[in-house]
Design an enzyme around this catalytic site. Structure first.
Site, PDB file in Angstrom:
ATOM      1  N   CYS A  80       1.742  -6.556  -3.194  1.00  0.00           N
ATOM      2  CA  CYS A  80       2.613  -5.406  -2.979  1.00  0.00           C
ATOM      3  C   CYS A  80       2.779  -4.667  -4.296  1.00  0.00           C
ATOM      4  O   CYS A  80       3.420  -5.166  -5.222  1.00  0.00           O
ATOM      5  CB  CYS A  80       3.968  -5.844  -2.442  1.00  0.00           C
ATOM      6  SG  CYS A  80       5.075  -4.444  -2.220  1.00  0.00           S
ATOM      7  N   GLY A  81       2.204  -3.482  -4.391  1.00  0.00           N
ATOM      8  CA  GLY A  81       2.240  -2.725  -5.630  1.00  0.00           C
ATOM      9  C   GLY A  81       3.614  -2.191  -5.981  1.00  0.00           C
ATOM     10  O   GLY A  81       4.008  -2.195  -7.154  1.00  0.00           O
ATOM     11  N   HIS A  82       4.357  -1.711  -4.979  1.00  0.00           N
ATOM     12  CA  HIS A  82       5.692  -1.200  -5.301  1.00  0.00           C
ATOM     13  C   HIS A  82       6.574  -2.322  -5.818  1.00  0.00           C
ATOM     14  O   HIS A  82       7.409  -2.116  -6.708  1.00  0.00           O
ATOM     15  CB  HIS A  82       6.322  -0.492  -4.085  1.00  0.00           C
ATOM     16  CG  HIS A  82       7.227  -1.333  -3.249  1.00  0.00           C
ATOM     17  ND1 HIS A  82       6.764  -2.121  -2.204  1.00  0.00           N
ATOM     18  CD2 HIS A  82       8.572  -1.537  -3.297  1.00  0.00           C
ATOM     19  CE1 HIS A  82       7.792  -2.751  -1.646  1.00  0.00           C
ATOM     20  NE2 HIS A  82       8.894  -2.413  -2.287  1.00  0.00           N
ATOM     21  N   ASP A 241       6.281   2.375   5.135  1.00  0.00           N
ATOM     22  CA  ASP A 241       6.519   2.375   3.696  1.00  0.00           C
ATOM     23  C   ASP A 241       7.075   3.722   3.259  1.00  0.00           C
ATOM     24  O   ASP A 241       6.554   4.770   3.629  1.00  0.00           O
ATOM     25  CB  ASP A 241       5.215   2.080   2.961  1.00  0.00           C
ATOM     26  CG  ASP A 241       5.418   1.601   1.536  1.00  0.00           C
ATOM     27  OD1 ASP A 241       6.453   1.957   0.926  1.00  0.00           O
ATOM     28  OD2 ASP A 241       4.554   0.868   1.033  1.00  0.00           O
ATOM     29  N   GLY A 246       1.607   0.730  -3.116  1.00  0.00           N
ATOM     30  CA  GLY A 246       0.835   0.357  -4.295  1.00  0.00           C
ATOM     31  C   GLY A 246      -0.488  -0.304  -3.991  1.00  0.00           C
ATOM     32  O   GLY A 246      -1.541   0.097  -4.507  1.00  0.00           O
ATOM     33  N   SER A 247      -0.468  -1.318  -3.128  1.00  0.00           N
ATOM     34  CA  SER A 247      -1.727  -1.977  -2.768  1.00  0.00           C
ATOM     35  C   SER A 247      -2.585  -1.067  -1.899  1.00  0.00           C
ATOM     36  O   SER A 247      -3.821  -1.144  -1.930  1.00  0.00           O
ATOM     37  CB  SER A 247      -1.456  -3.309  -2.061  1.00  0.00           C
ATOM     38  OG  SER A 247      -0.641  -3.128  -0.916  1.00  0.00           O
TER      39      SER A 247
END
Length: 326
Positions: A80-82, A241, A246-247
């Site tokens: 999870c990028g965020h 989202d 991010g991902s």
């Protein structure tokens, strides 16, 4: 915390310690044995349908400063990028690493692998964060699916720590900015379901990584431009989202690189079509993931603090396990 409007509930204490020597074993243990705690924290009345969480666990990689298990309204993501952006600030501010100027390095062990984050740090304050992804690659392009309510459509499938299907809104008869969000959510969920039913995913490193996490509906503007390109990600159990994802941005940039729409070290801005929040991303170097040609993507964004909470439940509460309204 939140990153681009997408919440992150960081669980620091009170969650039972998961068994397992590796982070994927810990993820499996939590999923099979401790899922009631996820529901308690993510679902109503303590959370909501689109809540997102991060459980800090003991790292099993020597170079890792922290390790994390991600959780959503349905299960446990592998990346999870965020959350990584938020955790970079959090680790810097709460003593997991020693802050250094102008940037502080934070190594975050995720289920997909080690992710290296760099946190802006000046005059005792942390700021924006950039991270370099695990190897991102394109699994398949122009995959024809039978999508309920939409007939035959073609999608691309790309991996950025998690697998996503990509399709432009017009191919689903949607307007990314004007169509009611529930219609976009429903259409994207049907695409995800079709991938689950019709495509056998694989990942060279571990079968636990080989699942479709969601569908990202885009504006179709994948050719390189200085103008931002928009998308909306629908993941887990039809969760929307608020950030550009991010991902997902990682996977989309890898897809653009694969199609030669973007070159190494060229940065692109990605925007959430409804919230307006932005991430930037650029491919920084080529690599391999098993037999797949892969690329490392650098994603940048900013997270903000929203508060602290302590959650409890009473044994005689008939709703202590949480619930979701669909």
């Amino acid at each position: 915390m939140h990153t681009g409007g997408e919440p992150l509930r960081i669980v620091t204490d009170g969650f039972p310690k998961p068994d397992g020597k590796t982070i994927l074993q810990k993820r499996r243990f939590v999923k099979e044995k401790l899922d009631n705690f996820r529901k308690l924290l993510m679902h109503e009345p303590r959370g909501h349908y689109d809540m997102y969480g991060a459980l800090l666990v003991e790292p099993d990689i020597e170079d890792a400063d922290i390790a994390v298990l991600f959780m959503d309204n349905r299960s446990y993501s592998t990346m999870c990028g965020h959350a990584v952006i938020a955790l970079g600030r959090y680790a810097t501010d709460y003593g997991y690493v020693r802050p250094t100027e102008p940037e502080t390095k934070v190594n975050i062990e995720c289920p997909c692998g080690l992710v290296k984050a760099l946190v802006e740090y000046k005059n005792g304050k942390s700021g924006s964060v950039r991270f370099q992804s695990v190897p991102a690659f394109v699994f398949a392009t122009d995959v024809e699916l039978n999508v309920q309510g939409h007939g035959k459509v073609k999608v691309d499938i790309s991996y950025g720590g998690a697998f996503y299907a990509f399709i432009s809104a017009d191919k689903l008869g949607l307007d990314l900015w004007k169509t009611p969000i529930n219609q976009i959510k429903d259409a994207a969920t049907m695409v995800t379901n079709a991938v689950k039913n019709e495509v056998q995913l694989e990942h060279p490193d571990d079968n636990d990584l080989a699942f479709i996490y969601g569908t990202i509906v885009t504006d179709g503007k994948d050719e390189y431009s200085d103008e931002p390109t928009a998308n909306i990600c629908v993941f887990a159990d039809a969760q929307v989202d608020r950030s550009p994802t991010g991902s997902g941005v990682t996977a989309r940039t890898a897809l653009q690189y694969h199609k030669r729409h973007i070159s190494l070290n060229k940065s692109r801005v990605f925007v959430n079509a409804r919230i307006g929040s932005k991430f930037s991303a650029k491919p920084v170097r080529q690599t391999k993931c098993g037999s797949y040609d892969a690329v490392i993507i650098e994603v940048s964004g900013h997270a903000f603090y929203t508060g602290k909470s302590a959650f409890t439940f009473e044994e005689d509460d008939p709703l202590k396990g949480g619930f979701l309204l669909k």
